[in-house]
Write a protein that holds these residues in place. Structure first.
Motif, PDB file in Angstrom:
ATOM      1  N   LEU A  30       0.846  -1.170  -0.008  1.00  0.00           N
ATOM      2  CA  LEU A  30      -0.108  -0.169   0.029  1.00  0.00           C
ATOM      3  C   LEU A  30       0.840   1.202   0.020  1.00  0.00           C
ATOM      4  CD1 LEU A  30      -2.836  -1.245   2.370  1.00  0.00           C
ATOM      5  CD2 LEU A  30      -3.153  -0.223   0.057  1.00  0.00           C
ATOM      6  N   ILE A  31       2.019   1.057   0.658  1.00  0.00           N
ATOM      7  CA  ILE A  31       2.873   2.363   0.883  1.00  0.00           C
ATOM      8  C   ILE A  31       3.560   2.524  -0.551  1.00  0.00           C
ATOM      9  CG2 ILE A  31       4.881   3.236   2.082  1.00  0.00           C
ATOM     10  CD1 ILE A  31       3.975   1.834   4.435  1.00  0.00           C
ATOM     11  N   LYS A  32       3.940   1.561  -1.206  1.00  0.00           N
ATOM     12  CA  LYS A  32       4.686   1.917  -2.367  1.00  0.00           C
ATOM     13  C   LYS A  32       3.759   2.248  -3.486  1.00  0.00           C
ATOM     14  CE  LYS A  32       8.222  -1.773  -1.292  1.00  0.00           C
ATOM     15  NZ  LYS A  32       8.680  -3.193  -1.374  1.00  0.00           N
ATOM     16  N   ALA A  33       2.455   1.627  -3.436  1.00  0.00           N
ATOM     17  CA  ALA A  33       1.522   2.064  -4.371  1.00  0.00           C
ATOM     18  C   ALA A  33       1.244   3.816  -4.146  1.00  0.00           C
ATOM     19  CB  ALA A  33       0.092   1.039  -4.122  1.00  0.00           C
ATOM     20  N   ALA A  34       1.164   3.830  -2.787  1.00  0.00           N
ATOM     21  CA  ALA A  34       0.657   5.368  -2.697  1.00  0.00           C
ATOM     22  C   ALA A  34       1.720   6.403  -3.220  1.00  0.00           C
ATOM     23  CB  ALA A  34       0.725   5.557  -1.043  1.00  0.00           C
ATOM     24  N   ILE A  35       2.983   5.696  -2.934  1.00  0.00           N
ATOM     25  CA  ILE A  35       4.223   6.834  -3.328  1.00  0.00           C
ATOM     26  C   ILE A  35       4.027   7.074  -4.784  1.00  0.00           C
ATOM     27  CG2 ILE A  35       6.629   6.812  -3.610  1.00  0.00           C
ATOM     28  CD1 ILE A  35       6.850   5.665  -0.974  1.00  0.00           C
ATOM     29  N   GLY A  71      -3.144   9.286   6.359  1.00  0.00           N
ATOM     30  CA  GLY A  71      -2.550   8.216   7.012  1.00  0.00           C
ATOM     31  C   GLY A  71      -1.494   7.399   6.131  1.00  0.00           C
ATOM     32  N   VAL A  72      -2.119   7.082   4.868  1.00  0.00           N
ATOM     33  CA  VAL A  72      -0.896   6.578   4.077  1.00  0.00           C
ATOM     34  C   VAL A  72      -0.127   7.445   3.561  1.00  0.00           C
ATOM     35  CG1 VAL A  72      -2.208   6.604   1.858  1.00  0.00           C
ATOM     36  CG2 VAL A  72      -0.592   4.918   2.266  1.00  0.00           C
ATOM     37  N   ARG A  73      -0.427   8.885   3.350  1.00  0.00           N
ATOM     38  CA  ARG A  73       0.566   9.989   3.076  1.00  0.00           C
ATOM     39  C   ARG A  73       1.748  10.006   3.922  1.00  0.00           C
ATOM     40  NH1 ARG A  73      -1.448  15.885   1.991  1.00  0.00           N
ATOM     41  NH2 ARG A  73      -1.176  15.885   4.473  1.00  0.00           N
ATOM     42  N   GLU A  74       1.306   9.977   5.228  1.00  0.00           N
ATOM     43  CA  GLU A  74       2.255  10.156   6.435  1.00  0.00           C
ATOM     44  C   GLU A  74       3.342   8.908   6.354  1.00  0.00           C
ATOM     45  OE1 GLU A  74       4.303  10.745   9.974  1.00  0.00           O
ATOM     46  OE2 GLU A  74       3.130  11.986   8.470  1.00  0.00           O
ATOM     47  N   ALA A  75       2.674   7.608   6.116  1.00  0.00           N
ATOM     48  CA  ALA A  75       3.618   6.320   6.102  1.00  0.00           C
ATOM     49  C   ALA A  75       4.625   6.567   4.834  1.00  0.00           C
ATOM     50  CB  ALA A  75       2.793   5.457   6.010  1.00  0.00           C
ATOM     51  N   ALA A  76       4.060   7.004   3.743  1.00  0.00           N
ATOM     52  CA  ALA A  76       4.990   7.196   2.352  1.00  0.00           C
ATOM     53  C   ALA A  76       6.032   8.039   2.840  1.00  0.00           C
ATOM     54  CB  ALA A  76       3.905   7.702   1.351  1.00  0.00           C
ATOM     55  N   ARG A  77       5.718   9.520   3.360  1.00  0.00           N
ATOM     56  CA  ARG A  77       6.695  10.454   3.773  1.00  0.00           C
ATOM     57  C   ARG A  77       7.868   9.834   4.690  1.00  0.00           C
ATOM     58  NH1 ARG A  77       8.150  13.295   8.265  1.00  0.00           N
ATOM     59  NH2 ARG A  77       6.609  11.950   9.400  1.00  0.00           N
ATOM     60  N   ARG A 128       6.688  21.705   7.853  1.00  0.00           N
ATOM     61  CA  ARG A 128       6.864  21.392   9.070  1.00  0.00           C
ATOM     62  C   ARG A 128       6.592  19.645   9.375  1.00  0.00           C
ATOM     63  NH1 ARG A 128       9.220  24.907  12.935  1.00  0.00           N
ATOM     64  NH2 ARG A 128       8.384  23.453  14.625  1.00  0.00           N
ATOM     65  N   HIS A 129       5.623  19.352   8.634  1.00  0.00           N
ATOM     66  CA  HIS A 129       4.993  18.081   8.705  1.00  0.00           C
ATOM     67  C   HIS A 129       5.762  16.996   7.750  1.00  0.00           C
ATOM     68  CE1 HIS A 129       1.595  19.257  11.104  1.00  0.00           C
ATOM     69  NE2 HIS A 129       1.448  20.305   9.918  1.00  0.00           N
ATOM     70  N   SER A 130       6.653  17.473   7.036  1.00  0.00           N
ATOM     71  CA  SER A 130       7.770  16.795   6.166  1.00  0.00           C
ATOM     72  C   SER A 130       8.841  16.093   6.959  1.00  0.00           C
ATOM     73  CB  SER A 130       8.117  17.521   4.944  1.00  0.00           C
ATOM     74  OG  SER A 130       9.403  18.521   5.620  1.00  0.00           O
ATOM     75  N   TYR A 131       9.619  15.164   6.166  1.00  0.00           N
ATOM     76  CA  TYR A 131      10.533  14.541   6.838  1.00  0.00           C
ATOM     77  C   TYR A 131      11.946  15.593   6.589  1.00  0.00           C
ATOM     78  CZ  TYR A 131      13.661  10.861   8.409  1.00  0.00           C
ATOM     79  OH  TYR A 131      14.722   9.901   9.256  1.00  0.00           O
ATOM     80  N   SER A 132      12.330  16.225   7.747  1.00  0.00           N
ATOM     81  CA  SER A 132      13.348  17.249   7.644  1.00  0.00           C
ATOM     82  C   SER A 132      14.771  16.779   7.971  1.00  0.00           C
ATOM     83  CB  SER A 132      12.942  18.506   8.479  1.00  0.00           C
ATOM     84  OG  SER A 132      13.029  18.258   9.664  1.00  0.00           O
ATOM     85  N   PHE A 133      15.803  17.628   7.839  1.00  0.00           N
ATOM     86  CA  PHE A 133      17.074  17.118   8.388  1.00  0.00           C
ATOM     87  C   PHE A 133      16.785  17.422   9.683  1.00  0.00           C
ATOM     88  CE2 PHE A 133      21.366  18.698   9.425  1.00  0.00           C
ATOM     89  CZ  PHE A 133      21.943  17.655   8.891  1.00  0.00           C
ATOM     90  N   ALA A 134      16.214  18.290  10.270  1.00  0.00           N
ATOM     91  CA  ALA A 134      16.139  18.212  11.930  1.00  0.00           C
ATOM     92  C   ALA A 134      15.808  16.910  12.489  1.00  0.00           C
ATOM     93  CB  ALA A 134      15.310  19.288  12.353  1.00  0.00           C
ATOM     94  N   GLU A 135      14.688  16.189  11.903  1.00  0.00           N
ATOM     95  CA  GLU A 135      14.280  14.873  12.203  1.00  0.00           C
ATOM     96  C   GLU A 135      15.102  13.868  12.076  1.00  0.00           C
ATOM     97  OE1 GLU A 135      10.326  12.220  11.477  1.00  0.00           O
ATOM     98  OE2 GLU A 135      10.264  14.218  10.527  1.00  0.00           O
ATOM     99  N   MET A 136      15.906  14.164  10.929  1.00  0.00           N
ATOM    100  CA  MET A 136      16.973  12.950  10.586  1.00  0.00           C
ATOM    101  C   MET A 136      18.034  13.124  11.599  1.00  0.00           C
ATOM    102  SD  MET A 136      19.371  12.368   7.529  1.00  0.00           S
ATOM    103  CE  MET A 136      20.559  13.488   8.271  1.00  0.00           C
ATOM    104  N   LEU A 137      18.539  14.332  12.174  1.00  0.00           N
ATOM    105  CA  LEU A 137      19.430  14.389  13.265  1.00  0.00           C
ATOM    106  C   LEU A 137      19.016  13.730  14.602  1.00  0.00           C
ATOM    107  CD1 LEU A 137      21.222  17.814  12.879  1.00  0.00           C
ATOM    108  CD2 LEU A 137      22.191  15.610  12.799  1.00  0.00           C
ATOM    109  N   ARG A 138      17.706  13.920  14.851  1.00  0.00           N
ATOM    110  CA  ARG A 138      17.060  13.429  16.123  1.00  0.00           C
ATOM    111  C   ARG A 138      17.259  11.739  16.064  1.00  0.00           C
ATOM    112  NH1 ARG A 138      12.714  17.201  14.932  1.00  0.00           N
ATOM    113  NH2 ARG A 138      12.792  18.935  16.109  1.00  0.00           N
ATOM    114  N   GLU A 139      17.069  11.272  14.865  1.00  0.00           N
ATOM    115  CA  GLU A 139      17.045   9.923  14.895  1.00  0.00           C
ATOM    116  C   GLU A 139      18.193   9.280  14.861  1.00  0.00           C
ATOM    117  OE1 GLU A 139      14.313   8.279  12.067  1.00  0.00           O
ATOM    118  OE2 GLU A 139      12.526   9.635  12.539  1.00  0.00           O
ATOM    119  N   THR A 140      19.148   9.863  13.842  1.00  0.00           N
ATOM    120  CA  THR A 140      20.708   9.362  13.760  1.00  0.00           C
ATOM    121  C   THR A 140      21.617   9.824  14.793  1.00  0.00           C
ATOM    122  OG1 THR A 140      21.024  11.038  12.435  1.00  0.00           O
ATOM    123  CG2 THR A 140      20.038   9.015  11.211  1.00  0.00           C
TER     124      THR A 140
END
Length: 234
Positions: A30-35, A71-77, A128-140
């Motif tokens: 579903l996620i791949k199809a949504a993308i 919801g699926v857009r968020e999963a795709a993001r 601000r709802h996108s996958y940002s560089f700041a979010e990446m730093l928080r995770e990595t």
């Protein structure tokens, strides 16, 4: 436990694992199809029926995983962001000092977005709802700021402020790229390093260091979505 009881438990565990694997497979489909549909129709032009038709599943199956198209857009993001995160991590030399690591990361993040218009679309439109560089730093690298301060590379700066400025600054730059504007990425990276308390001269020097543009595998979600992205979408 008797042999019979153990066998029963093993059968139940096996069935549970199979069920979980099937569920993950359907969710991934579903996620791949949504993308792919988002790439073709745009974020605002996609509805649930488009996704289920591309995935080859029923509407009922869709609702087993997601309540809405958002919801699926968020999963795709998130799925796209994970791929970007791995590409950026591979582009960073972790033996370099903290300012150089941050500069390489920002450069790599922007380079990936620049060469993948669909991810640029997600990032620029969702803000601000996108996958940002700041979010990446928080995770990595959740302790990157404290580590940089400890090694004397950064000055003490409120962590929340750093993340906010990285998030809004990167999103604004990507919106400019999406609109076709010319941007001075090195100047932007230098400005972000100044937020960390890096001196003007060092920030300019580090930001000017070239990096190799991360290679996006052809079978990745990023590449597949980018291949079907339509610039004329609303």
């Amino acid at each position: 436990m008797t042999d019979c009881g153990k066998q029963t438990r093993d059968v139940v565990d096996h069935r549970t694992r199979i069920g979980q694997a099937r569920r993950r497979k359907t969710e991934d489909k579903l996620i791949k199809a949504a993308i792919l549909v988002f790439a073709e129709r745009g974020l605002n032009g996609t509805v649930i029926d488009h996704v289920v038709q591309r995935a080859g599943v029923s509407r009922g199956t869709f609702y087993n995983y997601f309540d809405t198209i958002e919801g699926v857009r968020e999963a795709a993001r998130v799925a796209l962001g994970r791929e970007v995160m791995l590409l950026v991590k591979d582009a960073v030399d972790y033996d370099r000092p903290a300012p150089a690591r941050v500069a390489q990361g920002i450069h790599a993040f922007i380079a990936v977005a620049r060469q993948n218009r669909m991810f640029l679309e997600f990032t620029a439109r969702l803000g601000r709802h996108s996958y940002s560089f700041a979010e990446m730093l928080r995770e990595t690298a959740p302790n990157f700021l404290a580590a940089g301060i400890e090694e004397g590379a950064f000055r003490p700066v409120p962590e929340a402020l750093v993340y906010d400025l990285l998030e809004t600054g990167t999103s604004a730059l990507l919106r400019r790229l999406k609109s076709g504007e010319e941007v001075d990425v090195a100047a932007f990276v230098a400005a972000m390093l100044r937020v960390f308390g890096v001196s003007y001269d060092l920030a300019a020097e580090v930001a000017a260091d070239p990096i190799a543009t991360p290679h996006v595998p052809e079978d990745s979600l990023l590449a597949r979505g980018n291949a079907t992205w339509r610039p004329s979408q609303p």
